[in-house]
Scaffold this motif. Structure first.
Motif, PDB file in Angstrom:
ATOM      1  N   TYR A 218      -9.234   3.464  -7.233  1.00 10.53           N
ATOM      2  CA  TYR A 218      -8.962   2.556  -8.342  1.00 10.53           C
ATOM      3  C   TYR A 218      -9.110   1.103  -7.895  1.00 10.53           C
ATOM      4  N   PHE A 219      -8.631   0.800  -6.683  1.00  9.28           N
ATOM      5  CA  PHE A 219      -8.735  -0.561  -6.151  1.00  9.28           C
ATOM      6  C   PHE A 219     -10.191  -0.982  -6.026  1.00  9.28           C
TER       7      PHE A 219
ATOM      8  N   THR B  99      -5.444  -1.608  -8.090  1.00 11.53           N
ATOM      9  CA  THR B  99      -4.945  -0.267  -8.383  1.00 11.53           C
ATOM     10  C   THR B  99      -4.333  -0.242  -9.775  1.00 11.53           C
TER      11      THR B  99
ATOM     12  N   GLN C 282      -5.532   5.912  -5.126  1.00 14.91           N
ATOM     13  CA  GLN C 282      -5.164   4.494  -5.157  1.00 14.91           C
ATOM     14  C   GLN C 282      -6.314   3.613  -4.688  1.00 14.91           C
ATOM     15  N   LYS C 283      -6.943   3.984  -3.582  1.00 13.69           N
ATOM     16  CA  LYS C 283      -8.038   3.182  -3.038  1.00 13.69           C
ATOM     17  C   LYS C 283      -9.261   3.223  -3.955  1.00 13.69           C
TER      18      LYS C 283
ATOM     19  N   ASP D 235       0.827  -1.207   0.000  1.00 15.36           N
ATOM     20  CA  ASP D 235       0.000   0.000   0.000  1.00 15.36           C
ATOM     21  C   ASP D 235       0.862   1.257   0.000  1.00 15.36           C
TER      22      ASP D 235
END
Length: 230
Positions: free
Chosen positions: A66-67, A73, A63-64, A41
């Motif tokens: 996209y995840f 991600t 990032q989160k 992460d």
């Protein structure tokens, strides 16, 4: 979070009905408490921050997002920013593996399973080999079906499951898939696979949980395999 557990299944009929065992890797083949993802992460946040010129907090939000929206991600970065998957994966998986310990019990339990054993992971091959070697179980699997083999369509994209079945000649009706992310089990069940959810508290592990597509719920993979093969 507590969930109603599916009814217990007898071990002997299950063992007789499965000849292909598919395992997710991260937080499934090693305990979530190893917290390997915390290292990844941080590296993903740093990668996104450098790529987009953002502060760490802003990068973490991207990032989160996209995840959650794309399953990984990486998939979000590829679609939105044309990121090279090989460059990204080599960077974010450059982490300390010393937090993992050899697991002789798991190795023995895997040896006791009848049939084939395949790792089915949203990670890449190089990273998976390092993780499995650190746990001492790399040689227990005949294949690792990774994100490159999935053509970057990560679980739970149905194309990933169709791909692993086709690539390894798996009969879904005689396969069982184990994952710590409940929603990753739904497409496997839809293909006819049996499913096992490792409910160990991993991030968003219970997202989309439903007993409709979870045949077995377990807190610890090794304990369950030992009970299954005793």
């Amino acid at each position: 979070m507590e969930h109603p557990r599916p009814p217990a299944k007898q071990s002997a009929p299950l063992l007789a009905s499965v000849d292909a065992w598919l395992f997710d890797m991260d937080n499934t083949l090693y305990p979530a408490r190893a917290n390997l993802f915390a290292q990844i992460d941080r590296r993903m946040e740093a990668y996104v921050a450098r790529l987009l010129g953002l502060g760490r907090e802003e990068a973490r939000l991207v990032q989160k997002r996209y995840f959650h929206e794309h399953g990984t991600t990486l998939r979000g970065l590829m679609l939105s920013h044309g990121v090279d998957p090989h460059h990204f994966l080599a960077d974010v998986h450059d982490i300390d593996m010393s937090v993992l310990d050899p697991d002789a019990r798991l190795a023995s339990a895997l040896d006791s399973l009848p049939g084939r054993r395949i790792v089915f992971t949203n990670g890449d091959l190089a990273y998976a080999e390092k993780v499995l070697a650190a746990i001492g179980i790399l040689d227990r699997f005949e294949a690792i079906h990774d994100i490159h083999a999935m053509a970057y369509h990560p679980k739970p994209d149905p194309r990933a499951y169709a791909g692993v079945v086709a690539a390894h000649g798996i009969d879904p009706a005689r396969a069982l898939f184990v994952d710590d992310m409940a929603h990753n089990l739904k497409p496997a069940h839809a293909l006819g696979m049996k499913t096992a959810w490792v409910n160990n508290g991993s991030e968003r592990g219970d997202h989309g949980h439903s007993p409709d597509f979870i045949d077995h719920e377990l807190a610890d993979l090794t304990d369950w395999l030992e009970e299954l093969t005793a």
